[in-house]
Enzyme design. Sequence first.
Site, PDB file in Angstrom:
ATOM      1  N   PRO A  99       0.821  -1.222   0.000  1.00 39.69           N
ATOM      2  CA  PRO A  99       0.000   0.000   0.000  1.00 39.69           C
ATOM      3  C   PRO A  99       0.853   1.270   0.000  1.00 39.69           C
ATOM      4  CG  PRO A  99      -0.571  -1.438   1.866  1.00 39.69           C
ATOM      5  CD  PRO A  99       0.600  -2.056   1.177  1.00 39.69           C
ATOM      6  N   GLU A 133       1.726  -8.082   8.570  1.00 34.89           N
ATOM      7  CA  GLU A 133       1.716  -6.639   8.826  1.00 34.89           C
ATOM      8  C   GLU A 133       2.722  -5.885   7.982  1.00 34.89           C
ATOM      9  OE1 GLU A 133       1.009  -8.863  11.161  1.00 34.89           O
ATOM     10  OE2 GLU A 133      -1.030  -8.087  11.312  1.00 34.89           O
ATOM     11  N   ARG A 144      -3.552  -7.823 -20.998  1.00 29.20           N
ATOM     12  CA  ARG A 144      -4.473  -7.442 -22.077  1.00 29.20           C
ATOM     13  C   ARG A 144      -3.929  -6.339 -22.976  1.00 29.20           C
ATOM     14  NH1 ARG A 144      -7.996  -4.011 -21.269  1.00 29.20           N
ATOM     15  NH2 ARG A 144      -9.811  -5.124 -22.025  1.00 29.20           N
ATOM     16  N   ASP A 196     -11.125   1.217 -24.806  1.00 25.61           N
ATOM     17  CA  ASP A 196     -11.489   0.929 -23.423  1.00 25.61           C
ATOM     18  C   ASP A 196     -11.501   2.158 -22.529  1.00 25.61           C
ATOM     19  OD1 ASP A 196     -12.030  -1.647 -23.492  1.00 25.61           O
ATOM     20  OD2 ASP A 196     -10.128  -2.346 -22.692  1.00 25.61           O
TER      21      ASP A 196
HETATM   22  N1  ADE Z   1      -0.909  -5.147  -0.171  1.00 31.90           N
HETATM   23  C1  ADE Z   1      -1.830  -4.784   0.728  1.00 31.90           C
HETATM   24  N2  ADE Z   1      -2.600  -3.785   0.253  1.00 31.90           N
HETATM   25  C2  ADE Z   1      -2.136  -3.497  -0.995  1.00 31.90           C
HETATM   26  C3  ADE Z   1      -2.499  -2.555  -1.990  1.00 31.90           C
HETATM   27  N3  ADE Z   1      -3.492  -1.686  -1.816  1.00 31.90           N
HETATM   28  N4  ADE Z   1      -1.804  -2.548  -3.132  1.00 31.90           N
HETATM   29  C4  ADE Z   1      -0.781  -3.410  -3.322  1.00 31.90           C
HETATM   30  N5  ADE Z   1      -0.388  -4.319  -2.425  1.00 31.90           N
HETATM   31  C5  ADE Z   1      -1.061  -4.370  -1.265  1.00 31.90           C
END
Ligand code: ADE
Length: 244
Positions: free
Chosen positions: A89, A116, A154, A169
């Site tokens: 994230p 975590e 794709r 697209d």
């Molecule tokens: N791992 C946990 N959440 C994620 C996300 N939003 N994007 C990529 N990998 C992740």
Amino acid sequence: MQFDILTLFPGLFAGAFEESIIKRARESGSVTIALHNIRDYAAGRHKVTDDTPYGGGGGMIMKPEPIFAATEAVLGEQADMVPVILLTPQGRLFDQSVARELARHDRLLLICGRYEGVDERVHRYLATDEVSIGDYVLSGGEIAAMVIVDAVTRLLPGVLGDPAATFEDSHAEGLLEYPHYTRPPTFRGHPVPDVLLSGHHAEITRWRRQQAIQRTLERRPDILSSAHLTEEDLAYLARIEASG
Ligand code: ADE
């Protein structure tokens, strides 16, 4: 294109890569997808892949050694040529332009984090790129890896039957897609717009373009400024903005 995916849960990928477009792309040789279980590269009888964080706090952190060992074993002599992408994230946000950028490579290695987090040495000294698929936290990088494999595959030449399909697209031109209809002409009292039944190709093209612009204005005004708009598009946009 070859994808190498490092994961603790290879079973999660069954299904996603065994149906539809990805299945066909694999069968035709457009893509190769290799799943590598990080646990196979962990040392000792117990094959431990995670540990408690230095400094305390809850949760478990993925250890660096098995991830480095797996990456080095999988890439071998190609180690310095292949992007090593950590799904997290904290990464840069994935979008269609990142998909296009990644599709230019011959090979990509994707590392799926779990628990975590992943030891910071993986972020700093192994990954060459960090990617997030959106501002939310998944249980791990596996679903993010599936998203990337799908969006990149794709775009590869020959994967979609009709090259126009990719081009038109959503997001390909920075606009959302126009509405689609198929038979029946009236469904539960809701008719298909007359223009689509008119047979006037130029009018249909104009209507679709205007619908795409209107839809993007309503739903994703944030992407409108980077869309490729013609003089005619801009005039239409000015008209609907003035009337709205
Ligand atoms: N791992 C946990 N959440 C994620 C996300 N939003 N994007 C990529 N990998 C992740």
